[in-house]
Design a protein around this motif. Structure first.
Motif, PDB file in Angstrom:
ATOM      1  N   PRO A 124       0.801  -1.223   0.000  1.00 31.43           N
ATOM      2  CA  PRO A 124       0.000   0.000   0.000  1.00 31.43           C
ATOM      3  C   PRO A 124       0.836   1.276   0.000  1.00 31.43           C
ATOM      4  CG  PRO A 124      -0.919  -1.582   1.544  1.00 31.43           C
ATOM      5  CD  PRO A 124       0.406  -2.135   1.091  1.00 31.43           C
ATOM      6  N   ALA A 125       2.054   1.216   0.534  1.00 29.52           N
ATOM      7  CA  ALA A 125       2.920   2.404   0.518  1.00 29.52           C
ATOM      8  C   ALA A 125       3.229   2.830  -0.910  1.00 29.52           C
ATOM      9  CB  ALA A 125       4.208   2.133   1.288  1.00 29.52           C
ATOM     10  N   LEU A 126       3.350   1.864  -1.824  1.00 29.05           N
ATOM     11  CA  LEU A 126       3.585   2.201  -3.225  1.00 29.05           C
ATOM     12  C   LEU A 126       2.367   2.917  -3.806  1.00 29.05           C
ATOM     13  CD1 LEU A 126       5.208   2.042  -5.881  1.00 29.05           C
ATOM     14  CD2 LEU A 126       4.136  -0.193  -6.265  1.00 29.05           C
ATOM     15  N   LEU A 127       1.185   2.415  -3.494  1.00 30.61           N
ATOM     16  CA  LEU A 127      -0.030   3.070  -3.987  1.00 30.61           C
ATOM     17  C   LEU A 127      -0.118   4.497  -3.477  1.00 30.61           C
ATOM     18  CD1 LEU A 127      -2.529   0.114  -3.416  1.00 30.61           C
ATOM     19  CD2 LEU A 127      -1.195   0.626  -5.479  1.00 30.61           C
ATOM     20  N   ASP A 128       0.262   4.707  -2.211  1.00 33.26           N
ATOM     21  CA  ASP A 128       0.239   6.060  -1.650  1.00 33.26           C
ATOM     22  C   ASP A 128       1.242   6.963  -2.349  1.00 33.26           C
ATOM     23  OD1 ASP A 128      -1.721   5.331   0.143  1.00 33.26           O
ATOM     24  OD2 ASP A 128      -0.356   5.084   1.846  1.00 33.26           O
ATOM     25  N   PHE A 129       2.420   6.433  -2.650  1.00 35.55           N
ATOM     26  CA  PHE A 129       3.447   7.211  -3.347  1.00 35.55           C
ATOM     27  C   PHE A 129       2.946   7.618  -4.733  1.00 35.55           C
ATOM     28  CE2 PHE A 129       8.153   7.018  -4.932  1.00 35.55           C
ATOM     29  CZ  PHE A 129       8.195   8.405  -4.988  1.00 35.55           C
ATOM     30  N   VAL A 130       2.408   6.644  -5.471  1.00 35.42           N
ATOM     31  CA  VAL A 130       1.920   6.933  -6.825  1.00 35.42           C
ATOM     32  C   VAL A 130       0.751   7.907  -6.771  1.00 35.42           C
ATOM     33  CG1 VAL A 130       0.927   5.930  -8.917  1.00 35.42           C
ATOM     34  CG2 VAL A 130       2.731   4.705  -7.689  1.00 35.42           C
ATOM     35  N   SER A 131      -0.165   7.710  -5.822  1.00 34.33           N
ATOM     36  CA  SER A 131      -1.308   8.595  -5.708  1.00 34.33           C
ATOM     37  C   SER A 131      -0.880  10.017  -5.370  1.00 34.33           C
ATOM     38  CB  SER A 131      -2.273   8.075  -4.636  1.00 34.33           C
ATOM     39  OG  SER A 131      -3.409   8.909  -4.528  1.00 34.33           O
ATOM     40  N   SER A 132       0.137  10.166  -4.527  1.00 37.39           N
ATOM     41  CA  SER A 132       0.638  11.499  -4.192  1.00 37.39           C
ATOM     42  C   SER A 132       1.190  12.199  -5.428  1.00 37.39           C
ATOM     43  CB  SER A 132       1.739  11.390  -3.128  1.00 37.39           C
ATOM     44  OG  SER A 132       1.242  10.881  -1.925  1.00 37.39           O
ATOM     45  N   VAL A 133       1.942  11.455  -6.231  1.00 40.52           N
ATOM     46  CA  VAL A 133       2.505  12.034  -7.450  1.00 40.52           C
ATOM     47  C   VAL A 133       1.397  12.381  -8.433  1.00 40.52           C
ATOM     48  CG1 VAL A 133       4.043  11.622  -9.411  1.00 40.52           C
ATOM     49  CG2 VAL A 133       4.685  10.803  -7.127  1.00 40.52           C
ATOM     50  N   GLN A 134       0.431  11.468  -8.588  1.00 37.55           N
ATOM     51  CA  GLN A 134      -0.645  11.713  -9.543  1.00 37.55           C
ATOM     52  C   GLN A 134      -1.493  12.909  -9.124  1.00 37.55           C
ATOM     53  OE1 GLN A 134      -3.784   8.658 -10.131  1.00 37.55           O
ATOM     54  NE2 GLN A 134      -3.355   8.875 -12.320  1.00 37.55           N
ATOM     55  N   SER A 135      -1.803  13.033  -7.841  1.00 36.76           N
ATOM     56  CA  SER A 135      -2.626  14.158  -7.404  1.00 36.76           C
ATOM     57  C   SER A 135      -1.868  15.476  -7.498  1.00 36.76           C
ATOM     58  CB  SER A 135      -3.131  13.933  -5.971  1.00 36.76           C
ATOM     59  OG  SER A 135      -2.067  13.841  -5.047  1.00 36.76           O
ATOM     60  N   THR A 136      -0.551  15.426  -7.318  1.00 37.45           N
ATOM     61  CA  THR A 136       0.246  16.646  -7.491  1.00 37.45           C
ATOM     62  C   THR A 136       0.256  17.076  -8.949  1.00 37.45           C
ATOM     63  OG1 THR A 136       1.659  16.170  -5.596  1.00 37.45           O
ATOM     64  CG2 THR A 136       2.571  17.615  -7.274  1.00 37.45           C
ATOM     65  N   MET A 137       0.431  16.124  -9.865  1.00 32.32           N
ATOM     66  CA  MET A 137       0.391  16.466 -11.278  1.00 32.32           C
ATOM     67  C   MET A 137      -0.996  16.954 -11.689  1.00 32.32           C
ATOM     68  SD  MET A 137       2.880  13.676 -13.152  1.00 32.32           S
ATOM     69  CE  MET A 137       2.790  14.611 -14.689  1.00 32.32           C
ATOM     70  N   ALA A 138      -2.044  16.415 -11.053  1.00 36.51           N
ATOM     71  CA  ALA A 138      -3.397  16.887 -11.334  1.00 36.51           C
ATOM     72  C   ALA A 138      -3.569  18.333 -10.903  1.00 36.51           C
ATOM     73  CB  ALA A 138      -4.420  15.999 -10.629  1.00 36.51           C
ATOM     74  N   ALA A 139      -2.961  18.689  -9.774  1.00 34.79           N
ATOM     75  CA  ALA A 139      -3.056  20.070  -9.303  1.00 34.79           C
ATOM     76  C   ALA A 139      -2.369  21.021 -10.276  1.00 34.79           C
ATOM     77  CB  ALA A 139      -2.427  20.186  -7.916  1.00 34.79           C
TER      78      ALA A 139
END
Length: 231
Positions: A124-139
C-alpha cells in the motif's frame, strides 16, 4: 470496479490465495505533509532538465508545499495498463485506512500479464506514493491524468529475461511500478516524485520507475535524466 472479493489470484505461482489471506492493513501512518516532504535534496541535482521541465519542477514544489498531499485526490488512482488495455479508477483508502477490496483489485491490476497473470499483494505504501505524485500532477494540470502502468509486478523467472533488470528488483515484491502519462514527458512523473522522497525514482527514455525501497535516484544520482540500460 469489479470486486475481487469472490475471486482468488495466484501468488508467486505457489497457489490460489483468497482475499481473506491478505495481511490486515486497516490504518496507515499518514504521509508527511507537503511542507514536511519538501523539495528534493541538493544531492539530487537535475542539470539536464529543459526550461519547461525546470518550470514544471518549480510548480511541483509549490503544489506540494501549498497543500497536504492526502487531499485533492490522494487515496485515488486512475490507471491504464499498456500491456492489455485494462483501465481503472478507484478510491482505495480514506484517512482511516484502506479498502481491502480495492487493494485486491489494484494487486490484480499490477499482475505480471506476461507470465500467466501471476500476482502478489501490492505494498500500500507504493499506492500512496503513486497517488501522491498523480494528485500533485493533477493540481498542476488542472485535472487528473491517468498514469499508464508499463510494468508492475514481475515474476522472478520473467525478471531474469529482462536485459538490465536488477536481480533483486522491487518489482519482484510488489513494491514498484513503471509509468508514463499522456501529454507530458515520461520523466515529469519522476520530477514530481522527487518532491515526496517516497523511495526510488528512476528516469528512462519512455517511462519513470517509482518504488518504495530506499530513497535514491538514478542514473548516477540523477546527474543525467535519461538512462539507456538498467531499471
Amino acid at each position: 470496479m469489479t470486486s475481487l472479493s469472490r475471486r482468488s489470484f495466484l501468488i508467486g505461482g505457489v497457489g490460489a490465495v483468497s482475499l481473506a489471506t491478505m495481511p490486515q492493513v486497516l490504518r496507515a501512518d499518514p504521509l508527511p505533509t507537503g511542507e514536511a516532504a519538501g523539495p528534493p535534496p541538493a544531492s539530487d541535482p537535475l542539470p539536464d532538465m529543459t526550461d519547461d521541465e525546470k518550470r514544471f519542477q518549480a510548480e511541483a514544489k509549490k503544489a506540494v508545499r501549498a497543500r497536504d498531499p492526502r487531499t485533492e485526490g490522494f487515496g485515488s488512482l486512475q490507471l491504464y495498463r499498456q500491456a492489455n488495455g485494462d483501465s481503472m479508477v478507484v478510491k482505495y483508502r480514506t484517512e482511516e485506512g484502506y479498502y481491502r477490496d480495492a487493494l485486491a483489485e489494484l494487486s490484480w491490476f499490477w499482475r505480471d500479464v506476461a507470465d500467466a497473470d501471476l500476482a502478489v499483494w501490492i505494498d500500500p505504501a507504493l499506492l500512496d506514493f503513486v497517488s501522491s505524485v498523480q494528485s500533485t500532477m493533477a493540481a498542476i494540470h488542472g485535472s487528473m491524468l491517468p498514469f499508464v502502468l508499463t510494468s508492475g509486478y514481475r515474476t522472478p523467472r520473467r525478471n531474469e529475461t529482462i536485459e538490465g533488470a536488477a536481480r533483486n528488483s522491487q518489482h519482484l515484491y510488489g513494491r514498484a511500478g513503471d509509468f508514463k502519462v499522456p501529454m507530458y514527458p515520461a520523466r515529469s512523473i519522476g520530477i514530481a516524485g522527487l518532491a515526496f522522497k517516497g523511495g526510488g525514482v528512476g528516469f528512462y527514455q519512455s517511462f519513470t520507475h517509482l518504488d518504495v525501497g530506499e530513497l535514491r535516484c538514478w542514473p548516477r544520482g540523477c546527474n543525467n535524466m535519461v538512462a539507456y540500460n538498467g531499471r
